[in-house]
Design an enzyme around this catalytic site. Structure first.
Site, short mmCIF file in Angstrom:
data_model
loop_
_atom_site.label_atom_id
_atom_site.label_comp_id
_atom_site.label_asym_id
_atom_site.label_seq_id
_atom_site.Cartn_x
_atom_site.Cartn_y
_atom_site.Cartn_z
CG ASP A 91 -40.73 12.94 20.79
OD1 ASP A 91 -41.20 11.81 20.55
OD2 ASP A 91 -41.08 13.97 20.17
CG HIS A 192 -42.28 13.66 12.57
ND1 HIS A 192 -41.70 12.43 12.47
CD2 HIS A 192 -42.74 13.76 13.84
CE1 HIS A 192 -41.78 11.81 13.63
NE2 HIS A 192 -42.42 12.59 14.48
N GLY A 227 -46.52 13.59 14.95
CA GLY A 227 -46.77 14.50 13.83
C GLY A 227 -48.21 14.95 13.75
CB THR A 251 -44.82 21.70 13.33
OG1 THR A 251 -44.08 20.49 13.18
CG2 THR A 251 -44.36 22.70 12.28
ZN ZN Z 1 -42.49 12.34 16.50
#
Ligand code: ZN
Length: 310
Positions: A91, A192, A227, A251
């Protein structure tokens, strides 16, 4: 049968094969970032539980912590014992050297990210990296990025920027044509990280669905949504219908990891056995991953399935 265990996965499906199949089914492949064995175990356990394929991801920082070659070796071993395909993506790779490191380590795809550069320079640097990694293995899928979706899969007080730099269909067409990427990561209202209000479940991200459909038509390649954490469920469904093939969730996993680790440590201050402390953390993160996977495959998901990070 070999000395290291039963090889259940006799599937020869490549990442490209799986993406084509999922697109035909109206589903998207879930991409989940890992930085340690707890997160990797959680992602693989969710794939086994849901019987759905997964794309394990690691950014440059995550790869540095884990070790790019060590992560690739672990995923290869897990894949051999898995009944569903498990793939590995490098990534947000910001240099040719890091792209080559991932390609040589055996990653299935490399996310080449020069999106912070002006468009023309982004084209030149991305094209160079695409050619280099395909030289290592022509089957590796190359992803390129245009537009601004912010940095850092973290909890944020306020939104960065104001989504002015969204990808246009014409930019997407030019970029794909010039770089020969297999996968495009556009800026379509995604971002993100998560705002505090999103972690508390009080706010959701919304996507420019019409733009996704136009970009898909113009670009004609697989599309990745970065994101994804904190995005409205209905927007995920519609984004997949509009042409999104891969969805990144990071996240939400990090939030579940931290919350459950805190609870696990607080449960018994005398507990020092690491696997007893970490086992509930694997379970908590697995729940988030399973819930997202089911959603990306059009299955019913109960609202409380992802807990406070829903
Ligand atoms: Zn990303």
């Amino acid at each position: 049968m070999t000395a290291v265990g039963t090889h259940k996965n006799t599937s020869k499906d490549t990442l490209r094969d799986v993406l084509i199949r999922l697109q035909a089914e109206g589903a998207a492949l879930g991409h989940f970032n890992v930085a340690d064995l707890v997160l990797l175990k959680a992602v693989v356990a969710a794939a086994a539980e849901t019987k759905l394929p997964v794309l394990v991801g690691a950014s440059e920082g995550e790869r540095e912590f884990f070790g790019a070659r060590q992560l690739a070796a672990l995923v290869k071993s897990l894949r051999q014992e898995s009944e569903v395909p498990i793939f590995l993506n490098a990534d947000h790779t910001h240099s040719l050297a890091k792209a080559m490191e991932a390609a040589n380590a055996g990653f299935d795809s490399v996310g080449i990210d020069f999106s912070a550069l002006p468009f023309e320079q982004n084209v030149v640097r991305t094209k160079e990296a695409v050619e280099a990694i395909k030289g290592v293995n022509p089957a590796i899928l190359a992803e390129g990025e245009i537009g601004d979706i912010g940095t850092g899969s973290e909890i944020k007080e306020t939104a960065q920027g104001d989504f002015k730099n969204l990808t246009t269909p014409e930019q997407a067409r030019q970029f794909v044509e010039a770089t020969r990427i297999d996968i495009l990561a556009p800026a379509v209202g995604n971002m993100h990280g998560m705002l505090k209000s999103m972690v508390q479940g009080k706010a959701k991200k919304h996507l420019d669905l019409e733009r996704i459909a136009q970009i898909k038509q113009a670009a004609g390649v697989f599309l990745t949504l970065h994101g994804g954490s904190g995005t409205d469920d209905e927007h995920f469904r519609k984004a997949i219908a509009a042409g999104i093939n891969i969805i990144h969730i990071n996240t939400e996993l990090r939030v579940a990891w931290r919350e459950s680790l805190g609870e696990s440590l607080a449960r018994d201050s005398n507990e020092v056995v690491s696997y007893k402390i970490l086992r509930p953390v694997v379970d908590s993160v697995k729940q988030v991953v399973s819930s997202r996977l089911r959603l990306f495959h059009g299955q019913q998901v109960s609202p409380e399935a992802v807990g406070s990070v829903a």
